[in-house]
Scaffold this motif. Structure first.
Motif, PDB file in Angstrom:
ATOM      1  N   VAL A   1       0.842  -1.198   0.000  1.00 14.45           N
ATOM      2  CA  VAL A   1       0.000   0.000   0.000  1.00 14.45           C
ATOM      3  C   VAL A   1       0.877   1.248   0.000  1.00 14.45           C
ATOM      4  N   GLU A   2       1.912   1.233   0.822  1.00 18.07           N
ATOM      5  CA  GLU A   2       2.822   2.383   0.887  1.00 18.07           C
ATOM      6  C   GLU A   2       3.501   2.605  -0.465  1.00 18.07           C
ATOM      7  N   ASP A   3       3.924   1.529  -1.121  1.00 22.12           N
ATOM      8  CA  ASP A   3       4.561   1.653  -2.441  1.00 22.12           C
ATOM      9  C   ASP A   3       3.568   2.198  -3.473  1.00 22.12           C
ATOM     10  N   ILE A   4       2.336   1.717  -3.413  1.00 24.85           N
ATOM     11  CA  ILE A   4       1.305   2.185  -4.353  1.00 24.85           C
ATOM     12  C   ILE A   4       1.046   3.673  -4.171  1.00 24.85           C
ATOM     13  N   LEU A   5       0.942   4.106  -2.934  1.00 26.59           N
ATOM     14  CA  LEU A   5       0.654   5.517  -2.674  1.00 26.59           C
ATOM     15  C   LEU A   5       1.818   6.410  -3.091  1.00 26.59           C
ATOM     16  N   ARG A   6       3.034   5.947  -2.907  1.00 23.80           N
ATOM     17  CA  ARG A   6       4.197   6.729  -3.367  1.00 23.80           C
ATOM     18  C   ARG A   6       4.185   6.853  -4.890  1.00 23.80           C
ATOM     19  N   GLU A   7       3.855   5.749  -5.556  1.00 19.63           N
ATOM     20  CA  GLU A   7       3.779   5.785  -7.017  1.00 19.63           C
ATOM     21  C   GLU A   7       2.675   6.746  -7.469  1.00 19.63           C
ATOM     22  N   ALA A   8       1.546   6.721  -6.771  1.00 17.21           N
ATOM     23  CA  ALA A   8       0.440   7.628  -7.096  1.00 17.21           C
ATOM     24  C   ALA A   8       0.886   9.082  -6.975  1.00 17.21           C
ATOM     25  N   GLU A   9       1.559   9.397  -5.880  1.00 12.24           N
ATOM     26  CA  GLU A   9       2.055  10.763  -5.667  1.00 12.24           C
ATOM     27  C   GLU A   9       2.999  11.192  -6.785  1.00 12.24           C
ATOM     28  N   CYS A  10       3.871  10.294  -7.175  1.00 12.54           N
ATOM     29  CA  CYS A  10       4.854  10.625  -8.207  1.00 12.54           C
ATOM     30  C   CYS A  10       4.198  10.998  -9.529  1.00 12.54           C
ATOM     31  N   HIS A  11       2.988  10.499  -9.753  1.00  6.57           N
ATOM     32  CA  HIS A  11       2.300  10.754 -11.012  1.00  6.57           C
ATOM     33  C   HIS A  11       1.086  11.685 -10.831  1.00  6.57           C
ATOM     34  N   ASN A  12       1.114  12.455  -9.764  1.00 10.21           N
ATOM     35  CA  ASN A  12       0.099  13.487  -9.520  1.00 10.21           C
ATOM     36  C   ASN A  12      -1.322  12.942  -9.399  1.00 10.21           C
ATOM     37  N   ILE A  13      -1.441  11.711  -8.905  1.00 11.58           N
ATOM     38  CA  ILE A  13      -2.764  11.196  -8.535  1.00 11.58           C
ATOM     39  C   ILE A  13      -3.042  11.707  -7.129  1.00 11.58           C
ATOM     40  N   ASP A  14      -4.027  12.587  -6.995  1.00 14.82           N
ATOM     41  CA  ASP A  14      -4.212  13.276  -5.728  1.00 14.82           C
ATOM     42  C   ASP A  14      -5.471  12.867  -4.957  1.00 14.82           C
TER      43      ASP A  14
END
Length: 289
Positions: free
Chosen positions: A28-41
């Motif tokens: 979950v932590e990895d997914i959320l970091r990836e989301a942040e990196c691609h401006n999924i807010d």
């Protein structure tokens, strides 16, 4: 980005194509970091998504806009205000946040089965107090919006299913109507719980009766040189009326694949024979698996 990250898999083993169970908290932590990196807010969650809200609280999500949903309202509730405020307070506590971007009803019939405006007024007070920024409803069928139309209630957000097979929102006229009245539309079920991404031998035998539709879908994506992922994702993503496209993933690599599949190229015309309104297929709550 237009993508919103669904979190039901963070708290349960949701999804007809889910073979790995509930997502581990480290993933979950990895997914959320990836989301942040691609401006999924934006994150989409709900009180009934198993331990999803608790997991979000543990990993920390203050950097995201969160849309959550109230559970269905029991019929024996005497004080709607206390019930609503109590559940919202519990959700905020589980997620370790002071407010949320959106608060939706998980079922629209709650508006119709409580005295007119009482429930809406309870939600509006939370909005006035700054506990939630936007209020709305999650629906399964555009007919629910017909039933709500006569109520004097201005929704900020409507969440609804919409995909290549299920185009009821468009056919009914509500896709344009919501956009024209300034209501945010968050589409879900873009992959129909992953069913549209499965190979024939992976699908549950329950779906055999609709083999003709899946065969036509496969013929179309082969003829247009698309993958099931790019075809289904870009179908929903291409609609200007849709503000957020909710996707759920089981790991970081799935999210990366989804992000890289988004295309700004012209969309292919969808064959009319792919449209289906059979509720036993397009509404997962009806599936007999």
């Amino acid at each position: 980005m237009k993508l919103s990250l669904g979190t039901v898999q963070f708290g349960s083993d949701y999804g007809v194509s889910n073979t790995s169970g509930q997502v581990e908290i480290s993933e979950v932590e990895d997914i959320l970091r990836e989301a942040e990196c691609h401006n999924i807010d934006t994150l989409d969650t709900a009180a009934v998504y198993g331990s999803s809200e608790n997991i979000l609280g543990k990993v920390g999500v203050n950097q995201f806009d969160i849309v959550t949903k109230l559970p269905p309202i029991p019929k024996n509730v005497n004080n709607i205000d206390l019930w609503v405020s109590g559940h919202v307070k519990s959700s905020l506590s589980r997620m370790c946040v002071n407010s949320v971007s959106g608060l939706l009803l998980h079922q629209s019939t709650d508006f119709l089965e409580t005295p007119k405006r009482r429930l809406f007024d309870s939600l509006s007070r939370l909005k006035d107090d700054g506990v939630v920024k936007k209020i709305g409803v999650s629906i399964y069928n555009p007919d629910e919006l017909d039933a709500l139309e006569n109520y004097d209630m201005k929704m900020d957000i409507v969440q609804a299913p919409f995909n290549i097979l299920d185009r009821r929102l468009e056919v009914s006229g509500w896709l344009d109507k919501l956009s024209q009245t300034g209501v945010e539309l968050h589409s879900r079920s873009v992959f129909l719980q992953g069913l549209l991404l499965q190979e024939k031998n992976q699908r549950n035998p329950y779906f055999n009766k609709w083999s003709d539709y899946f065969n036509k879908f496969n013929e179309w994506i082969n003829d247009t040189n698309q993958t099931p992922l790019s075809a289904t994702l870009n179908f929903s993503y291409s609609y200007e009326q849709i503000n957020k496209v909710i996707v759920g993933v089981q790991n970081k690599s799935q999210l990366t694949e989804i992000i890289t599949s988004i295309s700004k190229s012209p969309q292919y015309s969808i064959p009319d024979e792919l449209i289906i309104d059979d509720p036993m297929l397009i509404n997962p709550t009806n599936w007999k698996l």
